[in-house]
Scaffold this motif. Structure first.
Motif: not given
Ligand code: WQD
Length: 341
Positions: A82-86, A96-115
């Motif tokens: 759910x975590x995102x600015x909305x 920029x704050x929206x792309x960094x927060x909403x997309x950045x956090x998604x990418x970091x989580x998906x990279x961990x789920x890959x493992x």
């Protein structure tokens, strides 16, 4: 007991989903940066379920912190993100704050789920991706239109990132849930919507007007091509919405998904106009609402409501609560929040 991570789990929809996950027997760990929520919500969740979720205050934009979290909680079986600015308006001013927060956090989580050896991922998306749909009710096959705001764009881009990742990571499967308009509060009034500052959304503005916090509700336009001239939306009770997340998660954990990435519209299937929402509030509260018709709000679409067939048939989920139920619970929640002040 499956451990599930709920990011933004102290937020409005997140907290209601944590309650339903615990009711279903899951072990829940919450990540929240408290930028748009309060740690007191944990007490509300615990008051309802009798079980305090694990909570870690963490900024998902911090890659090292995300990695450390998953190293510690490497037994996570699924994530509901759910975590995102909305805030649509804020996103126009702070792209920029929206792309960094909403997309950045998604990418970091998906990279961990890959493992992980396997992972189920539920993504909080929005009917915003459809813009003003050409056909109503809106099905999941409706074209995704050019986003009207950076916020809406982060949902569209987020869905694409997830879909493309699921194609190349065989152990990852995901569902994007496209919400219509979430409203209401848990019947216990232990949790509900806690907008910070002046509410942008209709229902909290209605309840804050009724309790005397706001002078009057401005109805943004009554010259639309709708029966009463005001915009139409599909207002879904937040508890129905929360339950849909548990059903979608179960679908993935049981391997019942048809493809590695699926989308579902979550709505009641019924459109209600702004004035019908006001009338619903007046009916259930017994209070006359002070409102005024003003000009249209920039960016508003005329009408949106969900075609619920796919969610009903494939998820086996449908809404049970009405607009009156939502307005009744929203009003009870507003009264409780104010009596505490
Ligand atoms: C609903 C209707 C307004 C306030 C937004 C986001 C969407 C999702 C839900 C996150 C509209 C009218 C509102 C007011 C009014 N959020 N209104 N006076 O705009 O449909 O959707 O929230 O995912 O992405 O776009 O919801 O509650 O702001 O507006 O007349 O003070 O109420 O014009 O017709 P919206 P809303």
């Amino acid at each position: 007991m499956n451990k599930i991570l709920v990011t933004g789990g102290l937020g409005f929809i997140g907290s209601h989903t944590v309650v339903e996950l615990q009711n279903e027997g899951y072990e829940v760990v919450i990540i929240d940066d408290l930028s748009n929520s309060s740690e007191k919500v944990l007490d509300g969740i615990t008051a309802i379920t009798g079980e305090k979720p694990i909570f870690e205050k963490l900024d998902l934009k911090d890659k090292a912190d995300v990695e450390a979290f998953f190293a510690k909680h490497n037994d996570v079986k699924g994530v509901i993100h759910f975590a995102a600015s909305k805030a649509v308006g804020e996103s126009v001013k702070e792209p920029l704050m929206y792309y960094e927060n909403n997309i950045g956090s998604l990418i970091y989580i998906l990279k961990e789920l890959k493992k992980l050896s396997s992972a189920a991922f539920i993504f909080s998306s929005s009917c915003t991706v459809y813009g003003q749909a050409d056909e109503l009710p809106i099905t999941e096959n409706a074209p995704v239109k050019k986003a009207e705001s950076p916020y809406g764009n982060t949902k569209q881009i987020g869905e694409e990132i997830i879909q493309e990742t699921c194609k190349v990571v065989p152990t990852l499967k995901a569902i994007a849930l496209r919400y219509f308009n979430p409203v209401g509060a848990h019947e216990s009034v232990e949790i509900g919507e806690l907008p910070i500052g002046v509410p942008q959304n209709l229902v909290p503005f209605i309840t804050q007007t009724a309790i005397g916090l706001r002078e009057e509700l401005s109805v943004f336009g009554d010259d639309y091509p709708t029966p009463d001239g005001t915009c139409i939306r599909d207002y879904i009770h937040v508890v129905d919405l929360a339950k849909a997340h548990v059903v979608a998660l179960g679908r993935l954990l049981k391997g019942e998904n048809k493809t590695s990435y699926e989308t579902f519209n979550l709505g009641t299937g019924k459109g209600s106009s702004v004035l019908e929402v006001v009338q619903s509030f007046e009916r259930v509260s017994g209070k006359k609402l002070n409102y005024k018709i003003v000009g249209r709000r920039e960016g508003d679409i005329i009408s949106a409501y969900a075609d619920t067939n796919k969610a009903n048939n494939d998820l086996g989920w449908k809404t049970k609560l009405s607009l009156d139920d939502a307005m009744r619970s929203a009003w009870k929640w507003e009264q409780k929040v104010r009596e505490k002040e």
